[in-house]
Design a protein around this motif. Structure first.
Motif, mmCIF file in Angstrom:
data_model
loop_
_atom_site.group_PDB
_atom_site.id
_atom_site.type_symbol
_atom_site.label_atom_id
_atom_site.label_comp_id
_atom_site.label_asym_id
_atom_site.label_seq_id
_atom_site.Cartn_x
_atom_site.Cartn_y
_atom_site.Cartn_z
ATOM 1 N N GLY A 16 40.505 92.620 4.840
ATOM 2 C CA GLY A 16 41.611 93.363 4.247
ATOM 3 C C GLY A 16 42.704 92.417 3.808
ATOM 4 O O GLY A 16 43.245 91.660 4.625
ATOM 5 N N GLY A 17 43.051 92.440 2.527
ATOM 6 C CA GLY A 17 44.056 91.527 1.998
ATOM 7 C C GLY A 17 45.184 92.257 1.312
ATOM 8 O O GLY A 17 45.152 93.482 1.133
ATOM 9 N N ASN A 18 46.194 91.495 0.908
ATOM 10 C CA ASN A 18 47.366 92.080 0.273
ATOM 11 C C ASN A 18 47.069 92.664 -1.098
ATOM 12 O O ASN A 18 47.840 93.483 -1.614
ATOM 13 C CB ASN A 18 48.468 91.018 0.144
ATOM 14 N N SER A 19 45.975 92.232 -1.718
ATOM 15 C CA SER A 19 45.656 92.723 -3.057
ATOM 16 C C SER A 19 44.343 93.491 -3.120
ATOM 17 O O SER A 19 44.089 94.201 -4.094
ATOM 18 C CB SER A 19 45.595 91.553 -4.048
ATOM 19 N N LYS A 20 43.496 93.385 -2.098
ATOM 20 C CA LYS A 20 42.194 94.060 -2.138
ATOM 21 C C LYS A 20 41.630 94.158 -0.728
ATOM 22 O O LYS A 20 42.076 93.478 0.200
ATOM 23 C CB LYS A 20 41.227 93.308 -3.056
ATOM 24 N N THR A 21 40.619 95.040 -0.591
ATOM 25 C CA THR A 21 39.895 95.194 0.674
ATOM 26 C C THR A 21 38.412 95.093 0.380
ATOM 27 O O THR A 21 37.878 95.873 -0.417
ATOM 28 C CB THR A 21 40.209 96.544 1.331
ATOM 29 N N ASP A 22 37.733 94.139 1.005
ATOM 30 C CA ASP A 22 36.290 93.979 0.861
ATOM 31 C C ASP A 22 35.593 94.479 2.118
ATOM 32 O O ASP A 22 36.056 94.223 3.244
ATOM 33 C CB ASP A 22 35.919 92.516 0.643
ATOM 34 N N VAL A 23 34.479 95.179 1.938
ATOM 35 C CA VAL A 23 33.649 95.594 3.064
ATOM 36 C C VAL A 23 32.209 95.206 2.783
ATOM 37 O O VAL A 23 31.787 95.114 1.622
ATOM 38 C CB VAL A 23 33.744 97.113 3.344
ATOM 39 N N ALA A 24 31.452 94.980 3.852
ATOM 40 C CA ALA A 24 30.021 94.687 3.720
ATOM 41 C C ALA A 24 29.300 95.235 4.938
ATOM 42 O O ALA A 24 29.741 95.020 6.079
ATOM 43 C CB ALA A 24 29.776 93.186 3.594
ATOM 44 N N LEU A 25 28.227 95.957 4.711
ATOM 45 C CA LEU A 25 27.362 96.437 5.781
ATOM 46 C C LEU A 25 26.155 95.517 5.843
ATOM 47 O O LEU A 25 25.423 95.373 4.853
ATOM 48 C CB LEU A 25 26.929 97.875 5.520
ATOM 49 N N VAL A 26 25.955 94.877 6.990
ATOM 50 C CA VAL A 26 24.951 93.810 7.108
ATOM 51 C C VAL A 26 24.114 94.038 8.355
ATOM 52 O O VAL A 26 24.650 94.330 9.434
ATOM 53 C CB VAL A 26 25.648 92.429 7.185
ATOM 54 N N ARG A 27 22.799 93.883 8.216
ATOM 55 C CA ARG A 27 21.913 93.923 9.379
ATOM 56 C C ARG A 27 22.041 92.639 10.166
ATOM 57 O O ARG A 27 22.422 91.596 9.628
ATOM 58 C CB ARG A 27 20.459 94.103 8.940
ATOM 59 N N GLU A 28 21.660 92.684 11.426
ATOM 60 C CA GLU A 28 21.787 91.489 12.257
ATOM 61 C C GLU A 28 20.836 90.374 11.848
ATOM 62 O O GLU A 28 20.998 89.226 12.280
ATOM 63 C CB GLU A 28 21.596 91.815 13.737
#
Length: 349
Positions: A16-28
């Motif tokens: 989470g940043g001041n200009s954008k939010t990145d998310v990623a769903l990742v398997r182990e």
């Protein structure tokens, strides 16, 4: 797919940043199942609930059309701007737990993700210079050095927003005769499209111009410094000094100053790799921390959030390689750059 006879677990990583939010769903095992980018993450101004709403919306975007009700993953690995103090991390973690997004939740400041993304090992020092400026140090034994990073309230100087303020300050004084002439005055006119610097100042004061646009003054500030403008150069020199000072102090506080240590540099001001700024930073580290190995992170911070989540799950080594390869490829980088970093060689003196 199973590992050791059990279902493969998943990590939901958040940067989470001041200009954008990145998310990623990742398997182990390191396979990236989904990823998306959303709006700004601003808990201090929007509130904790509204900031976490941004995460929720970005997750739904990533998983659509398969997005359902939480939980979204076995583990939530969230590294966030605005989580500058332990109590802020706690409030954000409590909100994520209350919403049931994952079976376990870790929340940390985004500097930890930068360090994990750029360093070869899970320890070292990271300095971020983006909208603001911050640093963290982690020893091999797990000792941590961090800073409040609350702007001038906590003794900070620099970052894109502050550099923009400084450029405007000097431009205003040059325009009305209180300060020396500087190319920054023309930079202000070009940036805001006004006829005079005073018009830009009044527009910012009354709200006709967006104060957030101050960061757009950073590229012309760097260009003016490289072209020999004394005022602009003084600001770039000060920024280099602050970057090095944060890194050196963090190294000292975790006992790494006298031995080889990676210092990961990140944030938009540093990843732009301005030649003058970077050469000044290299020189200052060479003088104060000659064993430091400077690295500009060449994968996005979301990678660090993913890797920290995989650390929690005890993922196999190949999972880390798979994640780096995925995000390096997505960013259009050379497949041979397995480390995802650019090393800077500090000059001797």
């Amino acid at each position: 797919m199973t590992r050791a006879g059990r279902p493969t677990r998943t990590v939901l990583a958040v940067d989470g940043g001041n200009s954008k939010t990145d998310v990623a769903l990742v398997r182990e095992d390191g396979v990236v199942l989904a990823a998306a980018r959303g709006g700004a993450f601003l808990p201090q101004t929007a509130g904790v609930g509204a900031a976490v709403d941004v995460i929720a919306e970005t997750v739904r975007q990533a998983l659509a059309p398969a997005a359902g009700a939480p939980p979204y993953a076995d583990h939530i690995s969230a590294y966030l701007a605005g989580a500058d103090l332990p109590i802020e991390e706690e409030r954000l973690r409590d909100e994520l737990i209350a919403r049931g997004y994952g079976g376990s939740v870790v929340v940390g400041n985004d500097t930890f993700a930068l360090l994990r993304a750029g360093a070869r090992d899970p320890w070292g020092v990271a300095v971020v210079c983006g909208a603001g400026i911050n640093a963290v140090g982690v020893s091999p034994g797990g000792e941590v050095a961090r800073f409040p990073a609350l702007g001038r309230l906590s003794g900070d100087w620099g970052g894109g927003y502050h550099l923009g303020e400084e450029a405007l300050w000097h431009a205003a004084r040059a325009a009305d005769g209180r300060g020396p002439a500087t190319a920054l005055a023309d930079a202000v006119l070009a940036c805001f499209g006004t006829a005079t610097v005073e018009e830009a100042v009044i527009g910012l004061h009354l709200g006709g111009l967006q104060i957030a646009r101050l960061h757009a003054l950073v590229p012309p500030l760097l260009a003016a410094a490289s072209a020999g403008d004394p005022v602009a150069r003084s600001l770039v020199e000060r920024q280099a000094e602050e970057v090095a000072l944060l890194g050196v102090v963090a190294m000292r506080r975790v006992g790494l100053l006298g031995e080889p240590c990676e210092v990961v540099l990140g944030g938009g001001v540093l990843t732009a790799r301005d030649p003058l700024l970077m050469s000044l930073i290299e020189r200052r580290f060479a003088e104060c921390a000659p064993h430091a190995r400077l690295v500009v992170a060449d994968v996005p911070p979301i990678v660090g959030a993913v890797l920290l989540g995989l650390d929690r799950l005890g993922a196999p080594p190949e999972a880390y390689e798979r994640v780096r390869a995925h995000f390096s490829g997505a960013a259009g980088r050379a497949a041979g750059d397995a480390s995802g970093e650019e090393v800077l060689t500090a000059p001797a003196g």
